[in-house]
Design a protein around this motif. Structure first.
Motif, short mmCIF file in Angstrom:
data_model
loop_
_atom_site.label_atom_id
_atom_site.label_comp_id
_atom_site.label_asym_id
_atom_site.label_seq_id
_atom_site.Cartn_x
_atom_site.Cartn_y
_atom_site.Cartn_z
N TRP A 157 12.91 -5.12 -1.70
CA TRP A 157 11.66 -5.18 -0.93
C TRP A 157 11.44 -6.52 -0.26
O TRP A 157 10.51 -6.68 0.51
N CYS A 184 0.31 -5.92 -15.37
CA CYS A 184 -1.07 -6.34 -15.04
C CYS A 184 -2.10 -5.25 -15.30
O CYS A 184 -3.30 -5.50 -15.20
N LEU A 190 -2.78 -2.59 -13.56
CA LEU A 190 -3.31 -1.88 -12.39
C LEU A 190 -2.95 -0.39 -12.48
O LEU A 190 -1.81 -0.05 -12.75
N ARG A 239 7.52 2.13 -8.18
CA ARG A 239 8.66 2.11 -7.25
C ARG A 239 8.78 3.38 -6.41
O ARG A 239 8.94 3.30 -5.19
N TYR A 268 5.53 -3.52 -8.09
CA TYR A 268 6.53 -2.93 -7.20
C TYR A 268 7.58 -2.16 -7.99
O TYR A 268 8.14 -1.19 -7.48
N SER A 271 0.47 -8.73 -1.76
CA SER A 271 -0.62 -7.95 -2.33
C SER A 271 -0.75 -6.60 -1.63
O SER A 271 -0.88 -5.56 -2.25
N CYS A 272 -0.70 -6.61 -0.32
CA CYS A 272 -0.74 -5.36 0.43
C CYS A 272 0.70 -5.00 0.80
O CYS A 272 1.37 -5.77 1.49
N PRO A 273 1.21 -3.84 0.33
CA PRO A 273 2.61 -3.50 0.60
C PRO A 273 2.93 -3.39 2.09
O PRO A 273 4.11 -3.42 2.45
N HIS A 328 -6.23 -9.52 -8.26
CA HIS A 328 -6.17 -8.89 -9.56
C HIS A 328 -6.13 -9.90 -10.71
O HIS A 328 -6.13 -9.52 -11.87
N ALA A 336 7.47 -14.58 -5.58
CA ALA A 336 7.73 -13.19 -5.96
C ALA A 336 8.63 -12.57 -4.91
O ALA A 336 8.28 -12.52 -3.73
N ARG A 357 -3.78 -2.11 -2.48
CA ARG A 357 -3.27 -3.42 -2.92
C ARG A 357 -2.60 -3.28 -4.28
O ARG A 357 -3.12 -2.59 -5.15
N VAL A 358 -1.48 -3.96 -4.47
CA VAL A 358 -0.89 -4.01 -5.81
C VAL A 358 -1.51 -5.20 -6.55
O VAL A 358 -2.16 -6.05 -5.95
N GLY A 359 -1.27 -5.25 -7.88
CA GLY A 359 -1.89 -6.32 -8.67
C GLY A 359 -0.98 -7.49 -8.94
O GLY A 359 -1.43 -8.61 -9.16
N CYS A 360 0.35 -7.23 -8.96
CA CYS A 360 1.28 -8.32 -9.27
C CYS A 360 2.68 -7.91 -8.80
O CYS A 360 2.87 -6.80 -8.33
N ALA A 361 3.63 -8.82 -8.96
CA ALA A 361 5.00 -8.54 -8.50
C ALA A 361 5.59 -7.34 -9.24
O ALA A 361 6.32 -6.53 -8.67
N LEU A 414 7.28 -10.17 -2.00
CA LEU A 414 6.30 -9.20 -2.46
C LEU A 414 4.89 -9.69 -2.16
O LEU A 414 4.56 -10.85 -2.41
N PRO A 434 -0.50 -12.95 -11.63
CA PRO A 434 -1.00 -11.78 -10.91
C PRO A 434 -1.51 -12.22 -9.53
O PRO A 434 -1.89 -13.38 -9.35
N PHE A 435 -1.50 -11.29 -8.57
CA PHE A 435 -1.95 -11.64 -7.22
C PHE A 435 -3.46 -11.92 -7.24
O PHE A 435 -4.16 -11.44 -8.12
#
Lengths: 142, 350
Positions: free
Chosen positions: B161, A68, A70, A91, A87, B166-168, B45, B156, A80-84, B164, B41-42
């Motif tokens: 993990w 994505c 990011l 990592r 991760y 957006s905020c870990p 994003h 996802a 915040r992450v952008g997509c799966a 999955l 994408p989440f």
């Protein structure tokens, strides 16, 4: 009600914010609400995550997510992450950060049905019949 | 106003019925699961096209599921700003994201027990809410809904993990288990802060529901699990239930001590002044209304004879909010007039 921040415009938005484990609700005009949202971290844990990530220098392959796009900088600043895929891309950084935030780094809860079926096959292959029975029950639930 | 929203305004919220165990102290229990679609994408994003696809997929999955086949399917970009606030006041959408209604939606099930927010921070937020402390049964219902959505959608997920997000800080179970507590006894006795600190030490997040800074309005507090990874869903449900039961016990003790001790006359005075104001005021702010309703709620909990019952009082806590008053009036109402409408509505209930 006037916006409690600028005291000029009529308020349109009730903004909820969390600080030191209290939620505040403030009546704000649209412009001030946008500013306030940009400033805040949504929760204590998100703040903690940002703190942990901010002390970290990204590795050479950690600069951006290939799926994505990011960047590490954006992950660090937004929490915040952008997509799966992020991760996997981040990592190492997330491993460290999540261990400290959650006090754990391995999921032990439910999985989607497809994943549960894979786990069931694994359990049968290694002749762990107790685990297999549990997984089969889970798949049978309505 | 949309037909579906009019229905929401008319129909009962099941959590307000005051039917669940220990509902005197636990207004409602809530379980929420964060889920994302594996191939998009989440929301924070993605492009508008991605968001449109997620909304379409989520609504389609909802319509295929048994519990939400006949639910209300609302698209926020088809609603007015007051209607957005109305949904936020009912906690069916989160207020932090009101700025951007495009391609966002919410599915609201019967009596608002099950609902699904779409394209908030995560693609889906499945939630279940009901009266009293009932987390295990809520979890069962929500887990079944999750399984139904999981048959239609690929979530996802990662072996390490878990789900999955957006905020870990939500990754793993993606689960937030919470209870909304009314703690007037502990508040009057000055024991709130040590209790909140104690809850934090055992992995809970505890915070005031309404109010600014350290001044919490109406003595309503929300307790939830702080972390989401490394334990099973049942474990989180048990832990939050246990923590909440502990607080309920402390609140009962505080109420008993106040009503039997030297401070009884002080409590009676607070309660009866509150009834006086609520049944006679011609204009009242949300803040003032909440504080007095809280005292009357305390009196109900002490089984004193009151001019209002549990369900009507619980509903007032929701209906007295600004967007609700405007929705009932069917028009935009400035804050001075809202205070008048609020006072009228409360008087009618007392």
């Amino acid at each position: 009600m006037l916006c409690s921040r600028c005291q000029r415009n009529e308020s349109e938005v009730l903004l909820k914010q969390i600080a030191e484990n209290y939620v505040s609700q403030t009546a704000l005009c649209r412009a001030c609400a946008e500013k306030a949202l940009a400033e805040q971290h949504e929760s204590v844990l998100t703040g903690l995550l940002a703190d942990i990530l901010s002390t970290r220098r990204p590795g050479p392959r950690e600069r951006a997510c290939p799926a994505c796009g990011l960047t590490f900088a954006r992950l660090r600043d937004s929490g915040r992450v952008g997509c799966a895929e992020c991760y996997s891309a981040f990592r190492e950084a997330l491993d460290d950060a999540l261990r400290r935030v959650h006090g754990a780094s391995k999921h032990t809860g439910l999985a989607p049905a497809a994943e549960t079926r894979r786990q069931l096959d694994d359990a049968i292959a290694r002749e762990d019949f107790e685990a297999a029975a549990r997984l089969r029950d889970r798949l049978r639930e309505p | 106003m949309s037909f579906q929203l009019q229905n929401l305004l008319k129909l009962k919220m099941n959590w307000a019925t005051a039917s669940g165990p220990t509902h005197e102290t636990v207004l409602s229990s809530r379980v929420r699961l964060a889920r994302n679609l594996a191939r998009l994408p989440f929301p924070s994003h993605g492009s508008p096209r991605h968001a449109a696809a997620a909304l379409e997929d989520a609504f389609a999955a909802g319509r295929r599921s048994r519990p939400l086949a006949k639910a209300a399917y609302l698209r926020l970009d088809e609603l007015e700003p007051t209607e957005h606030l109305f949904l936020a006041e009912r906690r069916l959408i989160s207020p932090a994201l009101l700025q951007n209604p495009k391609q966002r939606g919410v599915i609201v099930g019967e009596r608002e027990i099950l609902s699904v927010m779409v394209n908030e921070e995560d693609h889906l937020r499945l939630q279940a809410v009901d009266s009293g402390l009932c987390l295990p049964s809520l979890w069962q219902r929500l887990s079944a809904l999750d399984a139904e959505f999981g048959r239609s959608l690929e979530f996802a997920y990662d072996r390490r993990w878990g789900y999955l997000t957006s905020c870990p800080t939500n990754a793993g179970t993606g689960m937030r288990v919470s209870a909304l507590l009314h703690l007037p006894g502990l508040a009057i006795a000055g024991m709130i802060n040590p209790i909140l600190k104690g809850l934090q030490k055992i992995g809970m997040t505890a915070r005031g529901m309404y109010g600014e800074g350290t001044k919490v309005l109406g003595d309503f507090y929300q307790v939830s699990n702080a972390t989401t990874l490394g334990r099973s869903e049942e474990d989180f449900v048990q832990r939050v239930s246990g923590a909440v039961l502990g607080v309920v016990e402390r609140e009962r003790e505080a109420q008993r001590a106040l009503s039997e001790g030297a401070r009884r006359i002080e409590i009676e005075d607070l309660v009866h002044r509150a009834i006086g104001i609520l049944s006679h005021a011609r204009s009242i702010s949300f803040e003032e209304g909440m504080q007095h309703l809280s005292y009357v709620r305390l009196a109900l909990s002490l089984r004193w004879k009151m001019p209002i019952g549990w369900e009507a009082l619980n509903e007032l806590l929701v209906l007295a909010q600004p967007a609700h008053l405007q929705m009932r009036a069917g028009r935009a109402v400035a804050s001075a007039e809202r205070r008048v409408l609020r006072a009228d509505m409360i008087r009618a209930a007392f």
